[in-house]
Design an enzyme around this catalytic site. Structure first.
Site, short mmCIF file in Angstrom:
data_model
loop_
_atom_site.label_atom_id
_atom_site.label_comp_id
_atom_site.label_asym_id
_atom_site.label_seq_id
_atom_site.Cartn_x
_atom_site.Cartn_y
_atom_site.Cartn_z
N LEU A 67 40.23 58.08 -44.75
CA LEU A 67 40.48 58.33 -46.17
C LEU A 67 39.38 57.75 -47.06
O LEU A 67 39.36 57.99 -48.26
CB LEU A 67 41.85 57.79 -46.58
CG LEU A 67 43.06 58.43 -45.86
CD1 LEU A 67 44.36 57.82 -46.35
CD2 LEU A 67 43.08 59.94 -46.05
N ASP A 311 41.30 63.31 -36.73
CA ASP A 311 40.02 62.65 -36.99
C ASP A 311 39.36 63.26 -38.23
O ASP A 311 38.14 63.46 -38.26
CB ASP A 311 39.09 62.70 -35.77
CG ASP A 311 37.96 61.69 -35.88
OD1 ASP A 311 37.97 60.86 -36.81
OD2 ASP A 311 37.04 61.73 -35.03
O1 DOR Z 1 32.64 62.00 -35.90
C1 DOR Z 1 33.21 60.97 -36.22
N1 DOR Z 1 33.28 60.57 -37.49
N2 DOR Z 1 33.75 60.21 -35.27
C2 DOR Z 1 34.25 59.00 -35.54
O2 DOR Z 1 34.76 58.37 -34.65
C3 DOR Z 1 34.16 58.42 -36.89
C4 DOR Z 1 34.12 59.49 -37.88
C5 DOR Z 1 33.78 59.02 -39.26
O3 DOR Z 1 34.26 57.98 -39.70
O4 DOR Z 1 33.04 59.73 -39.95
ZN ZN Z 2 37.81 58.80 -36.31
#
Ligand code: DOR
Ligand code: ZN
Length: 432
Positions: A67, A311
């Site tokens: 977020l 995610d």
């Molecule tokens: O692609 C990703 N982005 N993998 C993650 O584990 C973290 C996330 C991010 O916080 O942007």
């Molecule tokens: Zn993540």
């Protein structure tokens, strides 16, 4: 289309008639304030909604969203991210700890919870970091965070806890309150600093640093043994590799307390998409090949993968508009999660609606130990509802979003457009 923060509305009364329930039966559903009531004793004057052809799912729960507040409110805020969640049918989300500052103290966790209580369009559980600053060295304030906000889940997501001894100590610590460690499984030595896509023929052709499936599966195997050693709970974030699934399946058969989540993007999108060097498709773990996708779909269907986690990783244009290697990894997902699950699992017959309710509501609510989420749509239960039109479809437009970010990997795709109404503890949080 309206999305409403919980704090600005009151629980409502609403009767949905002739709707299909996850078990396949048809009936009426009565939202009677914060709980579902008896649909045979509805007072006159209560709003009625025709549910014919619609499905009444329990409110969805997402165990994995970013977020970005505090720290990167240009990419997302708790208000906009939870609005996107409500629009996606979610009534609760877990907010990952890679904020700025990192959610590694009780103070930051309390701050996230307080902003969420004021601005959130769904319930927000702040995930605590496992280590200070996500640096993988010293343990974060695990016990204090648990006591401050009730969170039972800890993760350095974005970073892997690479040191086995640190992971062991963290397992021992959280076991005391039946906590869970959620690992971003990515061995930083096998997936080095340049690794930005799946290692295979294509990464070689494109001249991009690849990371092999083994960078994930070797960490999963190690952590399963540490979970077995300590007796603590282990959760695998965004599992992407077939090899990891075999390890999780075997661990469950042995009675190790392991759960796993899969993202919508890993269920639909292949590594071929990176051929155009479009950073929208850069994500960690990377998009993989059709064989991995097929194994992942099977694993969600047979329960090896317990739940879907988006995610949801919003990024500002200034962080994405770079050469592929330099762009931030991550893609948004909250508003298309159910759509992708319908497309990849329900339509092909791998999962029925009861399965969707389990993988997208019951199982993630159990992981987060949320007592009033992940419950059946039935009288006396908390009124969390995601009303779904399984037949509606549209072309995804990244600009048509509640999120502040536009890094949508489904842009231009024809996908289901299922969510009609979201009710969180009796509050209508989204209505189309
Ligand atoms: O692609 C990703 N982005 N993998 C993650 O584990 C973290 C996330 C991010 O916080 O942007
Ligand atoms: Zn993540």
């Amino acid at each position: 289309m309206t999305v409403t923060p919980l704090s600005t509305s009151s629980p409502t009364r609403l009767l949905v008639t002739g709707v299909t329930l996850p078990d396949g039966s048809t009936g009426d559903v009565y939202v009677d304030g914060p709980v579902f009531g008896d649909p045979t004793t509805v007072p006159a004057g209560v709003e009625r909604l025709d549910g014919a052809g619609l499905v009444a799912l329990p409110g969805l729960v997402d165990p994995h969203v970013h977020l970005r507040e505090p720290g990167r409110e240009d990419a997302e805020t708790i208000r906009t991210g939870t609005a996107a969640a409500a629009r996606g049918g979610f009534t609760a989300v877990q907010a990952m700890a890679n904020t700025t500052p990192v959610t590694d103290t009780a103070d930051i966790a309390r701050e996230v919870a307080a902003i969420a209580a004021d601005q959130g369009a769904c319930i927000v559980v702040p995930c605590g970091a496992i280590t200070k600053g996500l640096a993988g060295e010293q343990l974060a304030e695990l016990g204090l965070i648990h006591r401050a906000t009730g969170t039972r889940c800890f993760s350095d997501d974005g970073q892997c806890v690479a040191d086995a001894q640190v992971m062991r100590r963290a397992f021992e610590y959280v076991r005391a309150f039946d906590g869970v460690l959620a690992q971003h499984a990515q061995d930083p030595r096998l997936a080095g600093p340049d690794a930005c896509c799946h290692e295979g023929e294509l990464s070689g052709k494109l001249g991009l640093g690849g990371w092999p499936a083994a960078a994930e599966s070797t960490i999963v195997a190690r952590d399963v043994e540490l979970a077995a050693l300590t007796g603590a709970r282990y959760h695998v974030c965004h599992v992407s590799a077939r090899e990891s699934l075999d390890i999780i399946r075997a661990a469950k058969a042995r009675g190790v307390r392991v759960t796993a989540e899969a993202t919508p993007h890993h269920l639909l999108l292949t590594t071929d998409l990176v051929a155009g060097y479009d950073p929208t498709f850069k994500v960690n773990p990377p998009l993989r090949t059709a064989e991995h996708i097929e194994a992942l779909r099977t694993a969600v269907a047979d329960g090896t993968v317990d739940m879907i986690g988006t995610d949801h990783a919003p990024h500002a244009a200034q962080d994405k508009d770079h050469a592929f290697v330099d762009a931030r990894p991550g893609m948004v997902g909250l508003e298309q999660s159910l759509a992708v699950v319908i497309e990849t699992l329900v339509r092909p017959g791998l999962l029925d609606w009861a399965g969707v309710a389990d993988r997208m509501s019951y199982a993630p609510a159990a992981l987060l130990a949320l007592a009033d989420q992940g419950r059946p749509v039935a009288p006396g239960e908390p009124a969390n509802l995601c009303l779904v039109d399984p037949a509606a479809r549209h072309r995804v437009d990244p600009a048509d979003t509640m999120s502040l970010s536009r890094n949508n990997p489904y842009a231009g795709r024809d996908l289901p457009d299922p969510v009609r109404l979201t009710v969180c503890l009796g509050h209508v949080t989204y209505r189309r």
